[in-house]
Design a protein around this motif. Structure first.
Motif, PDB file in Angstrom:
ATOM      1  N   ALA A  75      67.134 -28.030  -9.449  1.00 20.11           N
ATOM      2  CA  ALA A  75      67.269 -28.546 -10.675  1.00 20.11           C
ATOM      3  C   ALA A  75      68.501 -28.579 -11.524  1.00 20.11           C
ATOM      4  CB  ALA A  75      66.402 -27.338 -11.773  1.00 20.11           C
ATOM      5  N   LYS A  76      69.572 -27.734 -10.916  1.00 21.13           N
ATOM      6  CA  LYS A  76      70.819 -27.615 -11.443  1.00 21.13           C
ATOM      7  C   LYS A  76      71.795 -28.411 -10.278  1.00 21.13           C
ATOM      8  CE  LYS A  76      70.356 -23.718 -13.933  1.00 21.13           C
ATOM      9  NZ  LYS A  76      71.096 -22.248 -14.294  1.00 21.13           N
ATOM     10  N   ASN A  77      71.332 -28.932  -9.250  1.00 21.48           N
ATOM     11  CA  ASN A  77      72.024 -29.549  -8.095  1.00 21.48           C
ATOM     12  C   ASN A  77      73.156 -28.710  -7.701  1.00 21.48           C
ATOM     13  OD1 ASN A  77      70.598 -31.947  -7.947  1.00 21.48           O
ATOM     14  ND2 ASN A  77      71.478 -32.762  -9.744  1.00 21.48           N
ATOM     15  N   THR A  78      72.714 -27.537  -7.492  1.00 20.07           N
ATOM     16  CA  THR A  78      73.966 -26.403  -7.161  1.00 20.07           C
ATOM     17  C   THR A  78      73.421 -25.487  -6.183  1.00 20.07           C
ATOM     18  OG1 THR A  78      74.574 -26.356  -9.597  1.00 20.07           O
ATOM     19  CG2 THR A  78      75.227 -24.570  -8.106  1.00 20.07           C
ATOM     20  N   VAL A  79      74.420 -25.207  -5.150  1.00 13.69           N
ATOM     21  CA  VAL A  79      74.072 -24.082  -3.971  1.00 13.69           C
ATOM     22  C   VAL A  79      74.976 -22.902  -4.375  1.00 13.69           C
ATOM     23  CG1 VAL A  79      75.614 -25.335  -2.565  1.00 13.69           C
ATOM     24  CG2 VAL A  79      73.787 -23.959  -1.767  1.00 13.69           C
ATOM     25  N   TYR A  80      74.517 -21.916  -3.876  1.00 15.92           N
ATOM     26  CA  TYR A  80      75.285 -20.698  -4.089  1.00 15.92           C
ATOM     27  C   TYR A  80      75.707 -19.893  -2.739  1.00 15.92           C
ATOM     28  CZ  TYR A  80      73.788 -21.329  -8.848  1.00 15.92           C
ATOM     29  OH  TYR A  80      73.381 -22.150 -10.079  1.00 15.92           O
ATOM     30  N   LEU A  81      76.816 -19.189  -2.587  1.00 17.37           N
ATOM     31  CA  LEU A  81      76.868 -18.290  -1.637  1.00 17.37           C
ATOM     32  C   LEU A  81      77.287 -16.767  -2.130  1.00 17.37           C
ATOM     33  CD1 LEU A  81      76.857 -18.243   1.450  1.00 17.37           C
ATOM     34  CD2 LEU A  81      79.460 -18.485   1.360  1.00 17.37           C
ATOM     35  N   GLN A  82      76.243 -16.033  -2.211  1.00  7.06           N
ATOM     36  CA  GLN A  82      76.985 -14.581  -2.541  1.00  7.06           C
ATOM     37  C   GLN A  82      77.405 -13.831  -1.309  1.00  7.06           C
ATOM     38  OE1 GLN A  82      76.465 -13.042  -5.708  1.00  7.06           O
ATOM     39  NE2 GLN A  82      77.543 -11.531  -4.672  1.00  7.06           N
ATOM     40  N   MET A  83      78.439 -13.490  -1.352  1.00  4.69           N
ATOM     41  CA  MET A  83      79.186 -12.724  -0.430  1.00  4.69           C
ATOM     42  C   MET A  83      79.427 -11.300  -0.826  1.00  4.69           C
ATOM     43  SD  MET A  83      82.086 -15.846   0.603  1.00  4.69           S
ATOM     44  CE  MET A  83      83.012 -15.607  -0.890  1.00  4.69           C
ATOM     45  N   ASN A  84      79.052 -10.416  -0.030  1.00  2.31           N
ATOM     46  CA  ASN A  84      79.071  -9.027  -0.518  1.00  2.31           C
ATOM     47  C   ASN A  84      79.700  -8.225   0.796  1.00  2.31           C
ATOM     48  OD1 ASN A  84      77.605  -9.202  -2.892  1.00  2.31           O
ATOM     49  ND2 ASN A  84      75.523  -8.700  -1.695  1.00  2.31           N
ATOM     50  N   SER A  85      80.223  -7.077   0.677  1.00  2.59           N
ATOM     51  CA  SER A  85      80.966  -6.202   1.531  1.00  2.59           C
ATOM     52  C   SER A  85      81.972  -7.123   2.518  1.00  2.59           C
ATOM     53  CB  SER A  85      79.934  -5.862   2.696  1.00  2.59           C
ATOM     54  OG  SER A  85      78.904  -5.027   2.193  1.00  2.59           O
ATOM     55  N   LEU A  86      82.655  -7.753   1.572  1.00  2.00           N
ATOM     56  CA  LEU A  86      83.683  -8.697   2.282  1.00  2.00           C
ATOM     57  C   LEU A  86      84.738  -7.951   3.051  1.00  2.00           C
ATOM     58  CD1 LEU A  86      84.077 -11.109  -0.936  1.00  2.00           C
ATOM     59  CD2 LEU A  86      83.469 -11.901   1.399  1.00  2.00           C
ATOM     60  N   LYS A  87      85.280  -8.712   4.154  1.00  6.82           N
ATOM     61  CA  LYS A  87      86.445  -8.282   5.018  1.00  6.82           C
ATOM     62  C   LYS A  87      87.330  -9.181   5.083  1.00  6.82           C
ATOM     63  CE  LYS A  87      82.399  -6.868   8.230  1.00  6.82           C
ATOM     64  NZ  LYS A  87      81.924  -6.840   9.429  1.00  6.82           N
ATOM     65  N   PRO A  88      88.673  -8.590   5.493  1.00  4.93           N
ATOM     66  CA  PRO A  88      89.653  -9.357   5.346  1.00  4.93           C
ATOM     67  C   PRO A  88      89.698 -10.505   6.393  1.00  4.93           C
ATOM     68  CG  PRO A  88      90.562  -7.216   5.649  1.00  4.93           C
ATOM     69  CD  PRO A  88      88.856  -6.967   5.659  1.00  4.93           C
ATOM     70  N   GLU A  89      88.826 -10.544   7.344  1.00  4.53           N
ATOM     71  CA  GLU A  89      88.391 -11.672   8.124  1.00  4.53           C
ATOM     72  C   GLU A  89      87.706 -12.692   7.557  1.00  4.53           C
ATOM     73  OE1 GLU A  89      87.966  -8.500   8.945  1.00  4.53           O
ATOM     74  OE2 GLU A  89      86.282  -8.011  10.296  1.00  4.53           O
ATOM     75  N   ASP A  90      87.113 -12.786   6.419  1.00  8.12           N
ATOM     76  CA  ASP A  90      86.630 -13.508   5.648  1.00  8.12           C
ATOM     77  C   ASP A  90      87.220 -14.549   5.072  1.00  8.12           C
ATOM     78  OD1 ASP A  90      84.036 -10.998   5.066  1.00  8.12           O
ATOM     79  OD2 ASP A  90      83.559 -12.647   6.231  1.00  8.12           O
ATOM     80  N   THR A  91      88.542 -14.207   4.745  1.00  7.87           N
ATOM     81  CA  THR A  91      89.435 -14.875   4.036  1.00  7.87           C
ATOM     82  C   THR A  91      89.783 -16.186   4.769  1.00  7.87           C
ATOM     83  OG1 THR A  91      91.249 -12.837   3.435  1.00  7.87           O
ATOM     84  CG2 THR A  91      92.106 -15.212   3.681  1.00  7.87           C
ATOM     85  N   ALA A  92      89.520 -17.319   3.846  1.00  7.31           N
ATOM     86  CA  ALA A  92      89.606 -18.772   4.344  1.00  7.31           C
ATOM     87  C   ALA A  92      89.308 -19.684   3.202  1.00  7.31           C
ATOM     88  CB  ALA A  92      88.457 -18.932   5.180  1.00  7.31           C
ATOM     89  N   VAL A  93      89.490 -20.834   3.415  1.00 11.81           N
ATOM     90  CA  VAL A  93      89.074 -21.664   2.514  1.00 11.81           C
ATOM     91  C   VAL A  93      87.427 -22.154   2.708  1.00 11.81           C
ATOM     92  CG1 VAL A  93      89.447 -24.117   1.467  1.00 11.81           C
ATOM     93  CG2 VAL A  93      91.298 -22.935   2.158  1.00 11.81           C
TER      94      VAL A  93
END
Length: 117
Positions: A75-93
């Motif tokens: 309905a909002k034309n939106t997608v989400y990505l909830q990111m928990n327990s982030l690690k340095p290797e998740d660093t990216a664009v």
């Protein structure tokens, strides 16, 4: 044409959380599979997660299973990505993707996520 605009990136410490959003505009009437990809410096763009139009089919990369959650609000034309327990290797664009077929495929401009150790 579909335009995708990501938001929600930033700098977070190891173990922290971020929620990315991707807002779609333009010709959004199609049944697009939405996804998130990421690209770290010096590396190729890699798959993170996808979600079908209905939301019933969701796939995650092994590296983010159990930590990331993809969802969408059509309905909002939106997608989400909830990111928990982030690690340095998740660093990216992180890039948002909308795909209707092999030839109908759109990308956002990306949002930077930096996880400090």
């Amino acid at each position: 044409q579909v335009q995708l605009v990501e938001s929600g990136g930033g700098l977070v410490q190891t173990g922290g959380s971020l929620r990315l959003s991707c807002a779609a505009s333009g010709r959004t009437s199609g049944t697009y599979t939405m996804g998130w990809f990421r690209q770290a410096p010096g590396k190729e763009r890699e798959f993170v997660a996808t979600i079908s139009w209905s939301g019933y089919s969701i796939v995650y990369a092994d590296s983010v299973k159990g930590r990331f959650t993809i969802s969408r609000d059509n309905a909002k034309n939106t997608v989400y990505l909830q990111m928990n327990s982030l690690k340095p290797e998740d660093t990216a664009v992180y890039y948002c993707n909308a795909r209707a077929s092999s030839t109908i495929n759109y990308w956002g401009q990306g949002t930077q996520v930096t996880v400090s150790s």
